[in-house]
Design an enzyme around this catalytic site. Structure first.
Site, PDB file in Angstrom:
ATOM      1  N   GLU A   1       0.876  -1.179   0.000  1.00 46.33           N
ATOM      2  CA  GLU A   1       0.000   0.000   0.000  1.00 46.33           C
ATOM      3  C   GLU A   1       0.909   1.224   0.000  1.00 46.33           C
ATOM      4  O   GLU A   1       1.463   1.589   1.030  1.00 46.33           O
ATOM      5  CB  GLU A   1      -0.916  -0.020   1.227  1.00 46.33           C
ATOM      6  CG  GLU A   1      -1.922  -1.163   1.239  1.00 46.33           C
ATOM      7  CD  GLU A   1      -2.952  -1.052   0.117  1.00 46.33           C
ATOM      8  OE1 GLU A   1      -3.159   0.066  -0.399  1.00 46.33           O
ATOM      9  OE2 GLU A   1      -3.535  -2.091  -0.255  1.00 46.33           O
TER      10      GLU A   1
ATOM     11  N   CYS B   1      -1.970   9.292   1.982  1.00 44.55           N
ATOM     12  CA  CYS B   1      -1.647   8.715   0.680  1.00 44.55           C
ATOM     13  C   CYS B   1      -2.771   8.897  -0.324  1.00 44.55           C
ATOM     14  O   CYS B   1      -2.531   8.860  -1.535  1.00 44.55           O
ATOM     15  CB  CYS B   1      -1.315   7.233   0.830  1.00 44.55           C
ATOM     16  SG  CYS B   1      -2.612   6.277   1.630  1.00 44.55           S
TER      17      CYS B   1
END
Length: 547
Positions: free
Chosen positions: A279, A314
Site C-alpha cells: 500500500e 496517501c
C-alpha cells in the site's frame, strides 16, 4: 501477546539530548538513544539516503547491542509457526475472540489512543476519532458480523468432463504473516490489516512505525494486554529490527509506506517467494470542471487535503487540474473556505495536524523554495519550524518538471495546474505513475464516463475526496507505482487467505473412454464429450454414439 522491545528510530533531531551534535552524511553508522542508552545500527546501501546520518553525542553513554536481531527474529517466527501449525488460529472461535478483544481494547482505551496520536502528530481529537478509532471499530464490527459467511466454502460449477462431481473454493489462512505499518495514520493503518489477518486465521507480527513513537509504544502495550500472546506479536524498532524481520521466511508481507522502502520489502520477499501487498501512494490528482457547485467542491477538496492529516495522507489531494479560465474562481473559493475553516491566520488554527518531524518539514520547505516554484505561491507559504507547521499553501502553474510535481507532496502544499480543455487533464495525469486515487468534480456525465474509462488509478471518487476508503464493499489498493493488492472489508480477509480449489467425485460415472488405449472409436467419443453437444454427449455416455 508477546512484546519485543527495541530502540526507536526517530528523526535525528529527536534522537539526542540538546547538547548532542548531529551531522548529515551518506552511508554510515547511525547512533540513536532509547531509554537513555545508545544503540548502534549499521545501514546497508539499500536503505534510502534520506535516512542516513552520522551523530556524535557530546556525552559518553553506555553502548549496548540492539535488543532484536536476526536470530531473535527467527526464534519469534518459529514460535508463531508452531502456534499456527497447532491449528489454534484456524478456528472460528479463536478468530472471533481476538476480534472482540480488539474492539474492547479500542472502546476501553480511546482516550489513550487519542493522546498518543496528539503526541505524535498533534491530531485534533475529532480527526483522530474519525480517521483512526472509528475506522478500526467499523472494521471490527463488520468482520465480527460477516466472519462466518466469509469462512464458508463457496460452491463452484463443474464441467461435463468431471460429471458427476461437485466443487468448492475453500478460504484457508496463509500462515505466519508480517504487517509493516506507517506513521501518518499509525493506529488505523496498523490495525486494519491485522484485523484482516486475524479474521483469515493467521498468526501475525505487527511492526508499527518508529516515526510515530507514542502510538507504536501504545500499540505494543495494548496488544500485549488484550491479544493472544502465542499468536499476535508486536515488534517495535527501526531499520535494524525491520531488516531482521525481513530476513525471515513469511507466508505474507503487508507493507504500508513509500515506494522506495516498498521496493526493499519486495526484494526481501522475493528471496523466499513470499507474496506481498504493498500500500504505497503517489500524486493523487483532482480535476475540477467549471460547472460544479463551487462552494461544495471547495469544501470537499479541502477535506481531502488540509483537514485530512494536514495533507499527510496517501489518498489526499496532491494537486488540482482545471481550466485557465476557471482557475481564478477556484482559487478564490478555496481561499475563502480555508479562512472559514482555519481562520484568517491558519497558522494559529488547532484544527490541523502538524508535520510529523523536522526531516519532512525541511523536505516540504525545499519543495516550496525551489527557484522555479517559490514565485508561484498565490496563497499561504508561511512556515514555523519550531512548531513543525506550514500554512495551507496554493501554487499556480508550477513547472511540470519541478520537484513538487515530480514527487508525492505529502503535506499542506497544493499546486493548481491549468489546461485549455478539461479533457487535456487526462493526458497530464497519465504521464505520471499511476496514483493511489484520482478525483473528478463535474456535473457533465460524458466527462465522468471518460474520466473513469481513461484515467488510471487505484481508486476514484467523483464529486468528493477520500470517502471511497470508508466503503467496505470497495477494495482499497494501488496499481503500478502506487502499490499492489487491496484490502478493507472482505478484501482484507481475502488478502490474507489462500483460495483453495477442491473437486469432489464419487466412484460412480466411470467411463472407459478416459484411459488408453485410445482406439479410433474412443477418440470419437472423447471429442464428442468435449464438444458441448448435450444430445451427442448423452449418447456417447450410454455407448450408443457411432459417428
Amino acid at each position: 501477546m508477546a512484546i519485543v522491545s527495541a530502540g526507536l528510530f526517530k528523526n535525528p533531531t529527536r534522537c539526542f539530548r540538546p547538547t548532542s551534535t548531529v551531522s548529515v552524511g551518506l552511508i554510515c553508522t547511525f547512533t540513536y538513544r532509547h531509554a537513555y542508552k545508545i544503540n548502534r545500527v549499521s545501514f546497508s546501501g539499500s536503505i534510502p539516503s534520506s535516512y542516513y546520518c552520522r551523530a556524535t553525542p557530546s556525552t559518553t553513554m553506555e553502548e549496548v547491542k540492539p535488543t532484536f536481531d536476526v536470530d531473535k527474529a527467527a526464534v519469534l517466527v518459529n514460535r508463531l509457526r508452531k502456534t499456527f501449525n497447532s491449528g489454534k488460529t484456524k478456528s472460528y472461535e479463536w478468530r472471533i475472540s481476538q476480534l472482540e478483544s480488539i474492539s474492547k481494547m479500542v472502546d476501553e482505551k480511546e482516550k489513550e489512543i487519542i493522546e498518543a496520536l496528539y503526541e505524535d502528530l498533534s491530531k485534533p481529537e475529532l480527526e483522530a476519532y474519525l480517521s483512526e478509532i472509528l475506522m478500526v471499530k467499523s472494521s471490527c464490527k463488520l468482520a465480527l458480523k460477516e466472519l462466518k459467511q466469509w469462512m464458508m466454502p463457496k460452491k463452484a460449477e463443474t464441467s461435463l468432463a468431471t460429471y458427476p462431481s461437485s466443487a468448492e473454493i475453500v478460504s484457508e489462512p496463509l500462515g505466519v504473516v508480517l504487517v509493516i505499518s506507517t506513521w501518518n495514520f499509525p493506529f488505523s493503518l496498523s490495525l486494519e490489516p491485522v484485523i484482516g489477518a486475524i479474521a483469515a486465521g493467521n498468526a501475525v507480527v505487527l511492526k508499527p512505525s518508529e516515526i510515530a513513537p507514542a502510538t507504536s509504544s501504545l500499540l505494543s502495550r495494548l496488544l500485549g494486554e488484550y491479544m493472544d500472546q502465542s499468536a499476535v506479536i508486536v515488534v517495535e524498532g527501526a531499520v535494524a529490527e525491520t531488516s531482521a524481520l525481513l530476513e525471515q521466511k513469511w507466508d505474507k508481507i503487508f507493507f504500508t509506506g513509500g515506494a522506495r522502502v516498498g521496493r526493499i520489502v519486495m526484494a526481501a520477499a522475493a528471496k523466499n517467494l513470499t507474496p506481498v501487498t504493498l500500500e504505497l501512494g503517489g500524486k493523487c490528482p483532482a480535476v475540477v470542471d467549471s460547472n460544479v457547485n463551487l462552494q461544495i467542491a471547495s469544501r470537499r477538496i479541502i477535506a481531502g487535503k488540509w483537514v485530512c492529516n494536514n495533507g499527510q495522507a496517501c489518498i489526499g489531494v496532491d494537486y488540482i487540474i482545471t481550466t485557465k479560465e476557471f482557475a481564478p474562481k477556484l482559487i478564490e473559493a478555496l481561499v475563502s473556505v480555508v479562512e472559514e475553516i482555519f481562520g484568517k491566520d491558519p497558522m494559529e488554527s488547532k484544527e490541523r495536524s502538524r508535520i510529523i518531524n523536522s526531516f519532512h518539514f525541511s523536505r516540504l520547505v525545499n519543495l516550496l523554495d525551489e527557484d522555479k516554484v517559490s514565485g508561484k505561491i498565490v496563497f499561504g507559504g508561511q512556515r514555523d519550524g519550531s512548531q513543525l507547521q506550514i500554512a495551507p499553501t496554493i501554487l499556480l502553474d508550477v513547472p511540470e518538471d519541478s520537484l513538487i510535481m515530480q514527487e508525492e507532496i505529502f503535506g499542506p502544499l497544493l499546486p493548481i495546474m491549468t489546461v485549455e480543455r478539461l479533457e487535456d487533464s487526462f493526458a497530464m495525469i497519465n504521464r505520471k505513475p499511476k496514483p493511489l486515487a484520482a478525483y473528478l468534480f463535474s456535473d457533465d456525465e460524458q466527462i465522468k464516463r471518460e474520466f473513469v474509462q481513461n484515467v488510471y488509478a487505484g481508486g476514484m471518487a467523483i464529486n468528493d475526496t477520500i470517502l471511497q476508503v470508508t466503503v467496505p464493499s470497495l477494495p482499497f489498493g494501488g496499481v503500478g507505482e502506487s502499490g499492489m493488492g487491496a484490502y478493507h472489508g472482505k478484501f482484507s480477509f481475502d488478502a490474507f487467505s489462500h483460495k483453495k480449489a477442491v473437486l469432489y467425485r464419487s466412484f460412480a460415472g466411470e467411463s472407459p473412454t478416459r484411459y488408453p488405449p485410445y482406439t479410433p472409436e474412443k477418440q470419437k467419443q472423447i471429442k464428442v464429450l468435449l464438444s458441448g453437444n448435450i444430445f451427442k454427449i448423452i449418447l456417447a455416455l450410454l455407448g450408443w454414439f457411432k459417428d
